[in-house]
Write an enzyme that holds these catalytic residues in place. Sequence first.
Site, PDB file in Angstrom:
ATOM      1  N   THR A   1       0.818  -1.211   0.000  1.00 33.40           N
ATOM      2  CA  THR A   1       0.000   0.000   0.000  1.00 33.40           C
ATOM      3  C   THR A   1       0.856   1.267   0.000  1.00 33.40           C
ATOM      4  OG1 THR A   1      -0.078  -0.283   2.376  1.00 33.40           O
ATOM      5  CG2 THR A   1      -2.042  -0.872   1.180  1.00 33.40           C
TER       6      THR A   1
ATOM      7  N   SER B   1       8.433   6.588   4.476  1.00 29.43           N
ATOM      8  CA  SER B   1       7.549   7.096   5.520  1.00 29.43           C
ATOM      9  C   SER B   1       8.238   7.206   6.876  1.00 29.43           C
ATOM     10  CB  SER B   1       6.305   6.223   5.597  1.00 29.43           C
ATOM     11  OG  SER B   1       5.358   6.800   6.445  1.00 29.43           O
ATOM     12  N   HIS B   2       7.772   6.435   7.841  1.00 29.19           N
ATOM     13  CA  HIS B   2       8.280   6.545   9.209  1.00 29.19           C
ATOM     14  C   HIS B   2       9.429   5.582   9.466  1.00 29.19           C
ATOM     15  CE1 HIS B   2       5.035   3.751   8.638  1.00 29.19           C
ATOM     16  NE2 HIS B   2       5.619   2.980   9.531  1.00 29.19           N
TER      17      HIS B   2
ATOM     18  N   ASP C   1       5.764  12.449  10.962  1.00 29.73           N
ATOM     19  CA  ASP C   1       6.707  11.394  10.574  1.00 29.73           C
ATOM     20  C   ASP C   1       7.596  11.826   9.412  1.00 29.73           C
ATOM     21  OD1 ASP C   1       4.857  11.288   8.517  1.00 29.73           O
ATOM     22  OD2 ASP C   1       5.095   9.131   8.246  1.00 29.73           O
TER      23      ASP C   1
ATOM     24  N   ASP D   1       7.754  11.548   6.160  1.00 25.36           N
ATOM     25  CA  ASP D   1       7.238  12.209   4.951  1.00 25.36           C
ATOM     26  C   ASP D   1       6.053  13.129   5.233  1.00 25.36           C
ATOM     27  OD1 ASP D   1       5.652  10.000   5.582  1.00 25.36           O
ATOM     28  OD2 ASP D   1       4.985   9.758   3.515  1.00 25.36           O
TER      29      ASP D   1
ATOM     30  N   ASP E   1       2.993  12.758   6.650  1.00 25.40           N
ATOM     31  CA  ASP E   1       1.561  12.443   6.586  1.00 25.40           C
ATOM     32  C   ASP E   1       0.992  12.009   7.938  1.00 25.40           C
ATOM     33  OD1 ASP E   1       2.868  10.024   6.500  1.00 25.40           O
ATOM     34  OD2 ASP E   1       1.834   9.261   4.716  1.00 25.40           O
ATOM     35  N   ARG E   2       1.859  11.608   8.886  1.00 26.25           N
ATOM     36  CA  ARG E   2       1.355  11.196  10.197  1.00 26.25           C
ATOM     37  C   ARG E   2       1.481  12.322  11.212  1.00 26.25           C
ATOM     38  NH1 ARG E   2       3.135   5.006  11.566  1.00 26.25           N
ATOM     39  NH2 ARG E   2       2.268   4.093   9.675  1.00 26.25           N
TER      40      ARG E   2
ATOM     41  N   GLU F   1      -5.955   4.659  13.064  1.00 27.89           N
ATOM     42  CA  GLU F   1      -5.388   4.656  14.406  1.00 27.89           C
ATOM     43  C   GLU F   1      -3.878   4.886  14.388  1.00 27.89           C
ATOM     44  OE1 GLU F   1      -3.180   2.016  14.797  1.00 27.89           O
ATOM     45  OE2 GLU F   1      -3.840   1.313  12.836  1.00 27.89           O
TER      46      GLU F   1
ATOM     47  N   LYS G   1      -3.163  11.289   3.929  1.00 27.90           N
ATOM     48  CA  LYS G   1      -3.284  11.823   5.273  1.00 27.90           C
ATOM     49  C   LYS G   1      -2.329  13.000   5.389  1.00 27.90           C
ATOM     50  CE  LYS G   1      -0.494   7.928   6.764  1.00 27.90           C
ATOM     51  NZ  LYS G   1      -0.799   6.504   6.673  1.00 27.90           N
TER      52      LYS G   1
HETATM   53  C1  G1P Z   1       0.765   0.966   8.723  1.00 25.17           C
HETATM   54  C2  G1P Z   1      -0.487   1.431   9.425  1.00 25.17           C
HETATM   55  C3  G1P Z   1      -1.557   1.785   8.421  1.00 25.17           C
HETATM   56  C4  G1P Z   1      -1.021   2.821   7.444  1.00 25.17           C
HETATM   57  C5  G1P Z   1       0.278   2.319   6.834  1.00 25.17           C
HETATM   58  C6  G1P Z   1       0.927   3.376   5.954  1.00 25.17           C
HETATM   59  O1  G1P Z   1       0.496  -0.192   7.993  1.00 25.17           O
HETATM   60  O2  G1P Z   1      -0.960   0.451  10.328  1.00 25.17           O
HETATM   61  O3  G1P Z   1      -2.680   2.273   9.087  1.00 25.17           O
HETATM   62  O4  G1P Z   1      -1.949   3.081   6.433  1.00 25.17           O
HETATM   63  O5  G1P Z   1       1.202   1.974   7.852  1.00 25.17           O
HETATM   64  O6  G1P Z   1       1.255   4.526   6.683  1.00 25.17           O
HETATM   65  P1  G1P Z   1       0.830  -1.670   8.528  1.00 25.17           P
HETATM   66  O7  G1P Z   1       2.304  -1.696   8.849  1.00 25.17           O
HETATM   67  O8  G1P Z   1       0.003  -1.864   9.749  1.00 25.17           O
HETATM   68  O9  G1P Z   1       0.434  -2.586   7.399  1.00 25.17           O
HETATM   69 ZN    ZN Z   2       4.308   8.626   6.420  1.00 22.15          ZN
END
Ligand code: G1P
Ligand code: ZN
Length: 553
Positions: free
Chosen positions: A28, A123-124, A287, A289, A291-292, A374, A386
């Site tokens: 994703t 991302s993070h 975070d 990038d 978005d969090r 969450e 986000k």
């Molecule tokens: C995690 C978060 C999910 C978010 C995704 C991308 O994914 O739980 O809500 O959309 O990062 O930031 P997960 O590692 O749980 O698949």
């Molecule tokens: Zn991110």
Amino acid sequence: MFNQFILKQPKQLKIKLKEPFLDQKPGTSGLRKSSKQFEVPNYLESFIESIFQTLPNVKGGTLILGGDGRYGNLRAIQIIIRIAAAHGVTRIITTLNGILSTPAASNLIREKQAIGGIILSASHNPGGKNGDFGIKLNGSNGGPANEMLTNEIYNCSKNLKEYKIIDKVEISLNTKATFSIGDLNVEVIDGVDDYLSLMQAIFDFDQIRSLINDQFPIAFDALNAVTGPYAKRLLEELIGSPSGTVRNAIPKEDFGGIHPDPNLTYAHELADALLNGSDYSFGAACDGDGDRNMILGQKCFVNPSDSLAVLAANAELIPAYRNGLLGVARSMPTSSAVDVVAKKLGINCYETPTGWKYFGNLLDAGKITICGEESFGTGSNHIREKDGLWAVLFWLQILSVKRCSVLDLMLDHWSTFGRNYYSRHDYESISLEKANELYQRLELILPTLSNQPFAGQNVCSADNFSYTDPIDSSIAKNQGLRIILDDASRVIVRLSGTGTQGATLRIYYEKFEPANGNLNQDPQQVLASLINAMDELGEITKRTGMDSPTVIT
Ligand code: G1P
Ligand code: ZN
């Protein structure tokens, strides 16, 4: 006017690949791997080639390009420009030093009517030579590429024999400028400007400034990642919070060794300051990038699920949402706090699988205005990602009207809507084999649980969540194991799709306390019976070999 450079007509090259590019399907959040993996010759190139062979309207199209400043960003930008040129892209908008947050990229894609955007970020996840790198593809609506497109890209990459690229050119990202390379125009803009205008169109900055001027000290931690330059201009220049409000404000290639994830574990410096009662009335962090977001008040951590509910309940205080909300949405593991608000407001609340892409159709179809997860993600129909700083401004705007502490705001919210006690337990870096065994065993047990006792209650239903998209009827199966009890308490189990080391097991616990109940308890204590029952049923401690989770939120 920007400086204009005309570069010589480039030579087109075709690079043969010795072996087809074989890799796992992008998830994703795009393709996320170690920085080292991305440096393997032709690895990055092959993925980018697959994108340009698959993405619609590449020839003559506009592309948005930038990233969170981590190690590998600058190199990737140069390579992507050269491959894009070879595929007939005619306009690339990239940014000073390649700095572009995910929400700002989403905005630019929509504003410039681009065919899509490539965001360089993991991302993070930590960055640097020994950290992670990533490539995210967003489509023309500004949101993460849908599953059909990512599948096509993956299939393309499996059969790739060669890629097209133009001869080496060097685009300087140090100053605003335009570069002509044959038919391609590359514009280097300030990646902060357009985002700032968007925020000014949504919020009333004068009102927020008056709160800050009124002895309301705030602190923001950019964790040495992308939001530094954005937060400096928004919080220090526009809102007038003193210089130094934004900590760790200069994006670093390795984030200064910090794990750029805004939660109690990784943003602990800021969290400690706020929770131990420093002078700050409000604290926030974003975070890698951007978005969090994490929201803190004095002696108060705002659970992201609660944050979503508070935003929905107070939306009419924001100029852009003054006329009410079309609807709201949350990911399945997110607590039902926002459902309670939606019910009171008389609007629909949608429950989607984990991942921002599932909100895209609902936003595009005008079914929802605000949505969130969450996992510290909240956003609205202003873009298709986000948006961390948007959430921070949203909170500040609410507080500038309510003029109370964050804790009082939460207590007031709960005494109106009740409180959904909630916690997520993460078990990181467990072996793939062990995690899969644990998960599959639990899945097999689920059908036997109905009407059985669990944590002093009865199991009402237990299943693996499946989602049918209300707009295009596509079905997403196997989205997480759910145990729902008679009193609507929930335990959810998922395996992360974004980690790069082994497997991460996530367990989510939720229990509702009505508005007239005991609203100021420790969530871990309230949830203890669910946690213990789950440990017994899922053999969590035994099978992970861990006495406690790596991260508790
Ligand atoms: C995690 C978060 C999910 C978010 C995704 C991308 O994914 O739980 O809500 O959309 O990062 O930031 P997960 O590692 O749980 O698949
Ligand atoms: Zn991110």
